[in-house]
Design a protein around this motif. Structure first.
Motif, PDB file in Angstrom:
ATOM      1  N   ASP A  54       0.874  -1.166   0.000  1.00  0.00           N
ATOM      2  CA  ASP A  54       0.000   0.000   0.000  1.00  0.00           C
ATOM      3  C   ASP A  54       0.908   1.212   0.000  1.00  0.00           C
ATOM      4  O   ASP A  54       2.030   1.166   0.489  1.00  0.00           O
ATOM      5  N   MET A  55       0.437   2.259  -0.636  1.00  0.00           N
ATOM      6  CA  MET A  55       1.193   3.497  -0.661  1.00  0.00           C
ATOM      7  C   MET A  55       0.452   4.521   0.173  1.00  0.00           C
ATOM      8  O   MET A  55      -0.752   4.731   0.000  1.00  0.00           O
ATOM      9  N   SER A  56       1.183   5.125   1.088  1.00  0.00           N
ATOM     10  CA  SER A  56       0.634   6.174   1.938  1.00  0.00           C
ATOM     11  C   SER A  56       1.394   7.457   1.680  1.00  0.00           C
ATOM     12  O   SER A  56       2.553   7.441   1.265  1.00  0.00           O
ATOM     13  N   ILE A  57       0.722   8.565   1.958  1.00  0.00           N
ATOM     14  CA  ILE A  57       1.389   9.857   1.902  1.00  0.00           C
ATOM     15  C   ILE A  57       1.350  10.464   3.302  1.00  0.00           C
ATOM     16  O   ILE A  57       0.450  10.164   4.095  1.00  0.00           O
ATOM     17  N   GLU A  58       2.341  11.290   3.592  1.00  0.00           N
ATOM     18  CA  GLU A  58       2.319  11.994   4.865  1.00  0.00           C
ATOM     19  C   GLU A  58       1.350  13.167   4.740  1.00  0.00           C
ATOM     20  O   GLU A  58       1.445  13.966   3.800  1.00  0.00           O
ATOM     21  N   TRP A  59       0.400  13.207   5.658  1.00  0.00           N
ATOM     22  CA  TRP A  59      -0.636  14.233   5.585  1.00  0.00           C
ATOM     23  C   TRP A  59      -0.924  14.734   6.990  1.00  0.00           C
ATOM     24  O   TRP A  59      -1.375  13.980   7.835  1.00  0.00           O
ATOM     25  N   GLU A  60      -0.611  15.978   7.239  1.00  0.00           N
ATOM     26  CA  GLU A  60      -0.863  16.612   8.531  1.00  0.00           C
ATOM     27  C   GLU A  60      -0.294  15.798   9.689  1.00  0.00           C
ATOM     28  O   GLU A  60      -0.965  15.533  10.689  1.00  0.00           O
ATOM     29  N   GLY A  61       0.956  15.358   9.528  1.00  0.00           N
ATOM     30  CA  GLY A  61       1.659  14.660  10.588  1.00  0.00           C
ATOM     31  C   GLY A  61       1.336  13.195  10.760  1.00  0.00           C
ATOM     32  O   GLY A  61       1.784  12.551  11.708  1.00  0.00           O
ATOM     33  N   ARG A  62       0.562  12.634   9.844  1.00  0.00           N
ATOM     34  CA  ARG A  62       0.261  11.187   9.923  1.00  0.00           C
ATOM     35  C   ARG A  62       0.318  10.590   8.530  1.00  0.00           C
ATOM     36  O   ARG A  62       0.272  11.294   7.520  1.00  0.00           O
ATOM     37  N   GLU A 122     -12.167   9.358  -5.052  1.00  0.00           N
ATOM     38  CA  GLU A 122     -12.837  10.056  -3.956  1.00  0.00           C
ATOM     39  C   GLU A 122     -11.891  10.234  -2.774  1.00  0.00           C
ATOM     40  O   GLU A 122     -11.842  11.300  -2.154  1.00  0.00           O
ATOM     41  N   ARG A 123     -11.126   9.188  -2.467  1.00  0.00           N
ATOM     42  CA  ARG A 123     -10.194   9.267  -1.335  1.00  0.00           C
ATOM     43  C   ARG A 123      -9.123  10.326  -1.586  1.00  0.00           C
ATOM     44  O   ARG A 123      -8.763  11.092  -0.696  1.00  0.00           O
ATOM     45  N   VAL A 124      -8.613  10.373  -2.794  1.00  0.00           N
ATOM     46  CA  VAL A 124      -7.602  11.372  -3.145  1.00  0.00           C
ATOM     47  C   VAL A 124      -8.204  12.776  -3.066  1.00  0.00           C
ATOM     48  O   VAL A 124      -7.604  13.698  -2.505  1.00  0.00           O
ATOM     49  N   ALA A 125      -9.412  12.942  -3.614  1.00  0.00           N
ATOM     50  CA  ALA A 125     -10.072  14.253  -3.575  1.00  0.00           C
ATOM     51  C   ALA A 125     -10.374  14.676  -2.142  1.00  0.00           C
ATOM     52  O   ALA A 125     -10.268  15.867  -1.802  1.00  0.00           O
ATOM     53  N   MET A 126     -10.732  13.733  -1.279  1.00  0.00           N
ATOM     54  CA  MET A 126     -11.004  14.057   0.120  1.00  0.00           C
ATOM     55  C   MET A 126      -9.778  14.680   0.775  1.00  0.00           C
ATOM     56  O   MET A 126      -9.891  15.677   1.501  1.00  0.00           O
ATOM     57  N   LEU A 127      -8.617  14.111   0.519  1.00  0.00           N
ATOM     58  CA  LEU A 127      -7.392  14.668   1.091  1.00  0.00           C
ATOM     59  C   LEU A 127      -7.051  16.011   0.460  1.00  0.00           C
ATOM     60  O   LEU A 127      -6.804  16.995   1.159  1.00  0.00           O
ATOM     61  N   LYS A 128      -7.032  16.035  -0.848  1.00  0.00           N
ATOM     62  CA  LYS A 128      -6.588  17.232  -1.561  1.00  0.00           C
ATOM     63  C   LYS A 128      -7.461  18.448  -1.262  1.00  0.00           C
ATOM     64  O   LYS A 128      -6.965  19.568  -1.134  1.00  0.00           O
ATOM     65  N   TYR A 129      -8.777  18.240  -1.126  1.00  0.00           N
ATOM     66  CA  TYR A 129      -9.695  19.352  -0.955  1.00  0.00           C
ATOM     67  C   TYR A 129     -10.300  19.446   0.449  1.00  0.00           C
ATOM     68  O   TYR A 129     -11.202  20.255   0.675  1.00  0.00           O
ATOM     69  N   GLY A 130      -9.844  18.624   1.378  1.00  0.00           N
ATOM     70  CA  GLY A 130     -10.323  18.716   2.756  1.00  0.00           C
ATOM     71  C   GLY A 130     -11.765  18.293   2.945  1.00  0.00           C
ATOM     72  O   GLY A 130     -12.473  18.826   3.796  1.00  0.00           O
ATOM     73  N   ILE A 131     -12.218  17.324   2.173  1.00  0.00           N
ATOM     74  CA  ILE A 131     -13.590  16.824   2.287  1.00  0.00           C
ATOM     75  C   ILE A 131     -13.623  15.780   3.393  1.00  0.00           C
ATOM     76  O   ILE A 131     -12.834  14.840   3.400  1.00  0.00           O
TER      77      ILE A 131
END
Length: 192
Positions: A123-131, A166-175
């Motif tokens: 699985d690939m994860s990105i660092e997002w807001e410290g997690r 949808e998951r990518v858009a949720m992160l990118k746009y704060g949904i």
């Protein structure tokens, strides 16, 4: 959806996806696809390598609906098959994908994961807001999957990935809730 993707009838991975069936005279025994990975099989059965595809589609699973899970969702599948493709090719492709979507400074992490149709799987994860937040699953196409479509795994290798837009858009746009994508509320949809 299962057999040619290295998920035999008795495999435990099938239990969590063997879910929404249509049982009517016109479509008896038709499973609504649980992932876009069946497009790998269709493409490989109809083509000879080299192959490079991106296949978007809608998927359906019996899920407990909450802010991050929905019983219907979209997935974008990527597949590359050729001579001498390696895990480094997969990592480079996904790293560049994450840079283009989330910016060049975004940290990326790959962790081992299991998917019956790839080996090794990650699985690939990105660092997002410290997690760390998982955004997609991927791996090298399993040799048995290559055999299932008539390819020689000693001659060809490949990699595949599946990402939920949808998951990518949720992160990118704060949904905060995936269900917003399916409510048909124009106030939400016209923001983008």
């Amino acid at each position: 959806n299962f057999d040619k993707l290295n998920i035999p009838k008795d495999h435990p991975a099938r239990d969590m996806q063997d879910t929404i069936w249509i049982d009517q005279k016109i479509a008896s025994g038709l499973l609504l696809r649980t992932q876009t990975s069946p497009m790998q099989i269709r493409t490989m059965e109809a083509s000879e390598p080299p192959i490079r595809i991106v296949s978007p589609g809608k998927c359906f699973r019996m899920e407990a609906t909450d802010a991050t899970h929905e019983w219907q969702f979209h997935q974008v599948e990527g597949l590359a098959v050729d001579k001498n493709l390696t895990f480094a090719d997969l990592k480079g492709t996904l790293y560049e994908f994450s840079r283009r979507i989330f910016g060049s400074g975004r940290k990326v992490r790959f962790r081992c994961d299991f998917f019956p149709f790839v080996e090794p799987g990650v699985d690939m994860s990105i660092e997002w807001e410290g997690r760390w937040v998982e955004i997609l699953g991927a791996g090298m196409v399993h040799p048995q999957v290559l055999k299932n479509v008539g390819y020689d795994p000693d001659q060809f290798t490949g990699f595949a990935f599946g990402v939920g837009p949808e998951r990518v858009a949720m992160l990118k746009y704060g949904i905060e809730d995936i269900r917003h994508f399916f409510t048909n509320d124009l106030r939400f949809l016209t923001q983008f």
